[in-house]
Scaffold this motif. Structure first.
Motif, PDB file in Angstrom:
ATOM      1  N   PHE A   1       0.637  -0.912   0.208  1.00 55.22           N
ATOM      2  CA  PHE A   1      -0.160  -0.144  -0.679  1.00 55.22           C
ATOM      3  C   PHE A   1       1.142   0.633  -0.269  1.00 55.22           C
ATOM      4  O   PHE A   1       0.391   2.152  -0.848  1.00 55.22           O
ATOM      5  N   TYR A   2       2.225   1.245   1.330  1.00 58.19           N
ATOM      6  CA  TYR A   2       2.809   2.355   1.040  1.00 58.19           C
ATOM      7  C   TYR A   2       3.646   2.859   0.011  1.00 58.19           C
ATOM      8  O   TYR A   2       3.919   3.835  -0.929  1.00 58.19           O
ATOM      9  N   SER A   3       3.986   1.598  -0.642  1.00 59.63           N
ATOM     10  CA  SER A   3       4.526   1.256  -2.275  1.00 59.63           C
ATOM     11  C   SER A   3       4.106   1.932  -3.534  1.00 59.63           C
ATOM     12  O   SER A   3       5.038   2.731  -4.416  1.00 59.63           O
ATOM     13  N   VAL A   4       2.583   1.949  -3.390  1.00 57.50           N
ATOM     14  CA  VAL A   4       1.761   1.793  -4.635  1.00 57.50           C
ATOM     15  C   VAL A   4       1.735   3.969  -4.610  1.00 57.50           C
ATOM     16  O   VAL A   4       1.109   4.497  -5.743  1.00 57.50           O
ATOM     17  N   LEU A   5       1.967   4.036  -3.479  1.00 59.85           N
ATOM     18  CA  LEU A   5       1.791   5.452  -2.885  1.00 59.85           C
ATOM     19  C   LEU A   5       3.032   6.454  -3.851  1.00 59.85           C
ATOM     20  O   LEU A   5       3.577   6.246  -3.350  1.00 59.85           O
ATOM     21  N   ASP A   6       2.164   7.510  -4.618  1.00 58.66           N
ATOM     22  CA  ASP A   6       3.380   9.302  -5.035  1.00 58.66           C
ATOM     23  C   ASP A   6       3.093   9.416  -3.941  1.00 58.66           C
ATOM     24  O   ASP A   6       4.613   9.987  -3.366  1.00 58.66           O
TER      25      ASP A   6
ATOM     26  N   PHE B   1      -0.670  13.518   5.934  1.00 60.09           N
ATOM     27  CA  PHE B   1      -0.652  13.316   7.173  1.00 60.09           C
ATOM     28  C   PHE B   1      -1.246  14.560   7.595  1.00 60.09           C
ATOM     29  O   PHE B   1      -0.216  14.666   8.736  1.00 60.09           O
ATOM     30  N   PRO B   2      -2.362  14.831   7.319  1.00 60.43           N
ATOM     31  CA  PRO B   2      -2.801  16.173   8.185  1.00 60.43           C
ATOM     32  C   PRO B   2      -2.983  16.031   9.569  1.00 60.43           C
ATOM     33  O   PRO B   2      -3.288  17.528  10.446  1.00 60.43           O
ATOM     34  N   SER B   3      -2.764  15.270  10.166  1.00 62.40           N
ATOM     35  CA  SER B   3      -3.070  15.407  12.117  1.00 62.40           C
ATOM     36  C   SER B   3      -2.441  16.451  12.627  1.00 62.40           C
ATOM     37  O   SER B   3      -0.900  15.761  12.319  1.00 62.40           O
ATOM     38  N   PRO B   4      -2.850  16.852  13.444  1.00 65.48           N
ATOM     39  CA  PRO B   4      -1.834  17.741  14.292  1.00 65.48           C
ATOM     40  C   PRO B   4      -1.801  17.303  15.163  1.00 65.48           C
ATOM     41  O   PRO B   4      -0.864  18.222  16.591  1.00 65.48           O
ATOM     42  N   VAL B   5      -1.839  16.024  15.974  1.00 65.78           N
ATOM     43  CA  VAL B   5      -1.848  15.705  17.442  1.00 65.78           C
ATOM     44  C   VAL B   5      -1.138  14.424  17.145  1.00 65.78           C
ATOM     45  O   VAL B   5      -1.723  13.547  18.737  1.00 65.78           O
ATOM     46  N   GLU B   6       0.003  14.230  16.658  1.00 65.85           N
ATOM     47  CA  GLU B   6       0.784  13.074  16.934  1.00 65.85           C
ATOM     48  C   GLU B   6       1.749  13.291  18.012  1.00 65.85           C
ATOM     49  O   GLU B   6       2.490  14.213  18.186  1.00 65.85           O
ATOM     50  N   THR B   7       1.907  11.830  18.878  1.00 58.85           N
ATOM     51  CA  THR B   7       2.952  11.721  18.827  1.00 58.85           C
ATOM     52  C   THR B   7       4.170  11.171  18.713  1.00 58.85           C
ATOM     53  O   THR B   7       5.655  11.391  18.988  1.00 58.85           O
ATOM     54  N   GLN B   8       3.883  10.298  17.680  1.00 56.17           N
ATOM     55  CA  GLN B   8       5.195  10.264  16.685  1.00 56.17           C
ATOM     56  C   GLN B   8       4.346  10.366  15.566  1.00 56.17           C
ATOM     57  O   GLN B   8       5.150  10.652  14.676  1.00 56.17           O
ATOM     58  N   GLY B   9       3.587   9.490  15.066  1.00 49.34           N
ATOM     59  CA  GLY B   9       3.130   8.607  13.482  1.00 49.34           C
ATOM     60  C   GLY B   9       3.714   8.571  12.901  1.00 49.34           C
ATOM     61  O   GLY B   9       4.368   8.190  11.944  1.00 49.34           O
ATOM     62  N   LEU B  10       3.728   6.750  13.539  1.00 53.60           N
ATOM     63  CA  LEU B  10       4.310   5.886  13.097  1.00 53.60           C
ATOM     64  C   LEU B  10       4.395   5.063  11.406  1.00 53.60           C
ATOM     65  O   LEU B  10       4.608   4.849  10.581  1.00 53.60           O
ATOM     66  N   VAL B  11       3.042   5.386  10.997  1.00 52.68           N
ATOM     67  CA  VAL B  11       2.473   5.403   9.754  1.00 52.68           C
ATOM     68  C   VAL B  11       3.074   6.081   8.507  1.00 52.68           C
ATOM     69  O   VAL B  11       4.383   5.462   7.653  1.00 52.68           O
ATOM     70  N   ALA B  12       3.209   7.390   9.336  1.00 47.09           N
ATOM     71  CA  ALA B  12       4.289   8.341   8.474  1.00 47.09           C
ATOM     72  C   ALA B  12       5.902   7.486   8.472  1.00 47.09           C
ATOM     73  O   ALA B  12       6.616   7.658   6.960  1.00 47.09           O
ATOM     74  N   LEU B  13       5.935   7.007   9.289  1.00 47.36           N
ATOM     75  CA  LEU B  13       7.285   5.957   8.967  1.00 47.36           C
ATOM     76  C   LEU B  13       8.026   5.198   8.661  1.00 47.36           C
ATOM     77  O   LEU B  13       9.020   5.074   7.669  1.00 47.36           O
ATOM     78  N   GLU B  14       6.051   4.396   8.650  1.00 50.18           N
ATOM     79  CA  GLU B  14       6.640   3.290   7.592  1.00 50.18           C
ATOM     80  C   GLU B  14       6.340   3.876   6.265  1.00 50.18           C
ATOM     81  O   GLU B  14       6.916   2.966   5.338  1.00 50.18           O
ATOM     82  N   ALA B  15       5.444   4.903   6.005  1.00 55.14           N
ATOM     83  CA  ALA B  15       5.282   4.963   4.209  1.00 55.14           C
ATOM     84  C   ALA B  15       7.074   5.613   3.834  1.00 55.14           C
ATOM     85  O   ALA B  15       7.705   4.857   3.145  1.00 55.14           O
ATOM     86  N   THR B  16       7.578   6.228   5.163  1.00 51.71           N
ATOM     87  CA  THR B  16       9.404   6.949   4.631  1.00 51.71           C
ATOM     88  C   THR B  16      10.288   5.127   3.965  1.00 51.71           C
ATOM     89  O   THR B  16      10.990   5.558   3.302  1.00 51.71           O
ATOM     90  N   ALA B  17      10.358   4.453   5.575  1.00 53.35           N
ATOM     91  CA  ALA B  17      10.635   3.302   4.206  1.00 53.35           C
ATOM     92  C   ALA B  17      10.404   2.608   3.772  1.00 53.35           C
ATOM     93  O   ALA B  17      11.130   1.990   2.650  1.00 53.35           O
TER      94      ALA B  17
END
Length: 367
Positions: A265-270, A274-290
């Protein structure tokens, strides 16, 4: 070094969220290389505990029917560890602190969630501010009982110390991700399975809650040739579907994906949005980056730390629709360069790197 750890958490399997995933991943990888990490968690129908997992009787959580509240007790048979690590400040977390004090072992607590930001979703407007004050007071009392608190980002540390006002010794330790799993992968089977167009594809996976502000992502793609792909579910989904139907945005709702599908799923995206302003880390952002996918994120909360401007994506001022669209255009225009830089950061994102830091915290509190 702490060879044995007992983790107490109110969120664990089969629940799917960042806390549950982090605890399960830490338990697995700690056991591979260091010692044991037992887990105490609320009993959930249909889930059979494995060796080293201890379920306590539970009831449905008020206001959050998807979650369980466990009895604030440590089950019989839990071995006394070198360190107790409590991941949540609720009933099972309280049981963990009691268990540690009764057995004379140190307590490390994780700060995963900004509780006061969730109050407005659950109570009338008149009670929001009193509810937030109550949350902060409770967190101050809870974290004061820990020998050390670990937080996933510098933002979370500042929030805990300055906004919550906790009197605590706080260390920054990223939760880390499974880079063996989250890596660039062939995404064409997933594209075919869900009938996704060739692009540009923007996407998000995770909780669909009001605090995530996913409606901003819908507005950002309206009137463009971009497709927005939303995976996951939550209380805001019905409103999001209604909003998508009222606009000319091309939005696809996939529902929950199997964990094994997420790298594709992450790989298919260009770009991951992530418009959320309340994350303490945002793991899904790191998963996408990886997975080599750059991130367009709100310039707020932990995403200020998790999304590196011009390297792993671009950030924008929350609520500024035009700035959001500019960040998307810039990310798409620089896709190849950003994707290459994302791949280069994989080692720093790994859970192994995080556990090395965590081991030093455990060792320090035992002195």
């Amino acid at each position: 070094m702490a060879d044995t750890v007992a983790a107490f958490t109110d969120l664990y399997r089969p629940t799917v969220n960042g806390v549950a995933s982090t605890v399960a991943l830490w338990r697995e990888r700690w056991g591979r290389r260091r010692g044991s990490m037992d887990v105490v968690f609320p009993e959930t129908e249909g889930y059979v505990p494995e060796s080293g997992e201890y379920a306590v009787p539970s009831v449905e959580a008020p206001l959050y029917p998807r979650y369980r509240l466990g009895r604030p007790i440590a089950p019989e048979g839990v071995p006394v560890p070198d360190v107790v690590h409590v991941h949540t400040p609720f009933t099972v977390g309280v049981a963990g602190v009691r268990f540690a004090r009764a057995n004379g072992v140190p307590v490390v607590a994780s700060y995963h969630t900004i509780l006061d930001e969730r109050v407005s979703d659950r109570v009338p407007d008149l009670l929001v501010e009193p509810g937030r004050r109550l949350c902060r007071a409770y967190e101050r009392a809870f974290f004061a009982r820990a020998d050390r608190v670990v937080v996933p980002t510098s933002f979370a540390r500042r929030h805990l110390l300055e906004s919550v006002g906790a009197d605590a010794d706080v260390a920054v330790v990223s939760n880390g991700i499974d880079t063996d799993r989250f890596r660039p992968t062939d995404s064409e089977p997933l594209r075919d399975r869900y009938g996704l167009p060739d692009g540009p594809l923007l996407g998000y996976t995770g909780r669909h809650g009001p605090e995530k502000r996913l409606e901003e992502a819908l507005d950002a793609v309206a009137g463009t040739d971009h497709t927005l792909v939303l995976a996951g579910d939550g209380p805001a989904r019905e409103n999001l579907e209604a909003r998508a139907a009222e606009t000319n945005a091309d939005v696809r709702f996939l529902g929950f994906l199997e964990h094994a599908e997420l790298p594709a799923f992450y790989s298919v995206l260009d770009a991951f949005v992530f418009p959320s302003p309340v994350e303490t880390q945002g793991l899904v952002a790191l998963e996408a980056t990886a997975c080599g996918t750059p991130v367009v994120a709100a310039d707020a909360g932990a995403l200020v730390d998790s999304v590196i401007e011009g390297e792993t994506g671009y950030r924008y001022e929350p609520g500024d629709l035009e700035a959001f669209r500019r960040a998307i255009r810039r990310t798409l225009a620089e896709s190849d360069r950003l994707s290459d830089l994302c791949r280069r950061r994989r080692a720093m994102l790994s859970v192994e790197h995080s556990l090395e830091q965590l081991a030093r915290v455990y060792e320090d509190v035992r002195r």
